[in-house]
Design an enzyme around this catalytic site. Structure first.
Site, PDB file in Angstrom:
ATOM      1  CE1 TYR A 184      45.274  20.669  61.961  1.00 40.66           C
ATOM      2  CE2 TYR A 184      45.693  18.620  63.110  1.00 40.66           C
ATOM      3  CZ  TYR A 184      46.029  19.929  62.848  1.00 40.66           C
ATOM      4  OH  TYR A 184      47.114  20.505  63.459  1.00 40.66           O
ATOM      5  CB  ALA A 229      44.666  18.639  66.865  1.00 41.57           C
ATOM      6  N   GLY A 285      41.983  28.769  72.411  1.00 43.61           N
ATOM      7  CA  GLY A 285      40.586  28.969  72.782  1.00 43.61           C
ATOM      8  C   GLY A 285      39.975  30.245  72.231  1.00 43.61           C
ATOM      9  CB  ILE A 288      47.380  28.405  68.765  1.00 47.04           C
ATOM     10  CG1 ILE A 288      46.807  28.248  67.344  1.00 47.04           C
ATOM     11  CG2 ILE A 288      46.994  29.761  69.370  1.00 47.04           C
ATOM     12  CD1 ILE A 288      47.307  29.250  66.317  1.00 47.04           C
TER      13      ILE A 288
END
Length: 155
Positions: free
Chosen positions: A123, A119, A84, A78
Site C-alpha cells: 500500500y 500488505a 506471489g 488474493i
C-alpha cells in the site's frame, strides 16, 4: 491474460466465497463469506471478483461508510493459490481508479492488520500512508492508511 474487475453476482458468489488466504493470514482479513453477507445486507458496500482472464484470483469490497462518509477499499485479497505472482500490485491501480471514478473522491482509506508488513509495504508503494487512526469497526482491527488521490494523480 487480461485483468478484469467484475461485480459479484448470483453466478459467481460461491466461487468468490471459496477463495481464501493462507492459514497464517486468516487474522489479517475477514472471510469472503462474511464480506459477501455484509455487502448483501449493507448495500453501500460493493463486492467484486478479481479475474485474470476467466480465472478468479481475488476479491475486493469497497464503498462509502454511512457514518463517516469516507470511501474505503475495505477488503482486498488474493487467493492463496495465486499469491506471489504479482496480482496484488497489478490489481491495486485499477481498483483505485474504479473507486475514484465511482465516488469522485479525493481520499481513499483502508486498514491494514498491524502484523501484515507485506500488505503495508504494498500500500505504501501506491501512495497510502498511515494517518494515525485505528479501525476498530469490523471483526479485524487495523491501522488506517489514507491515499490522497488528487496528489497521487499529479505525481
Amino acid at each position: 491474460m487480461s485483468l478484469r474487475i467484475c461485480e459479484v453476482t448470483a453466478d459467481n458468489w460461491m466461487e468468490v466465497a471459496s477463495l481464501s488466504v493462507n492459514d497464517h493470514q486468516k487474522d489479517f482479513i475477514e472471510s469472503n463469506l462474511f464480506s459477501l453477507a455484509q455487502s448483501k445486507f449493507e448495500p453501500h458496500w460493493k463486492s467484486v471478483g478479481l479475474y485474470d482472464g476467466e480465472r478468479l484470483v481475488g476479491y475486493a469490497m469497497y464503498g462509502r461508510d454511512k457514518t463517516t462518509r469516507r470511501v474505503w477499499l475495505d477488503r482486498f485479497m488474493i487467493d492463496q493459490k495465486y499469491q506471489g505472482r504479482g496480482y496484488a500490485s497489478r490489481f491495486l491501480s485499477p481498483l483505485i481508479k474504479e473507486i475514484q471514478q465511482h465516488y469522485h473522491c479525493d481520499h481513499i482509506y483502508l486498514s491494514v492488520y498491524p502484523g501484515n508488513t507485506k500488505a503495508r509495504y504494498l500500500y505504501e508503494k501506491f501512495g497510502f500512508t498511515l494517518n494515525g487512526e485505528k479501525d476498530e469497526a469490523g471483526l479485524v482491527c487495523g491501522l488506517v492508511m489514507e491515499l490522497n488521490v488528487v496528489r497521487r494523480s499529479i505525481e
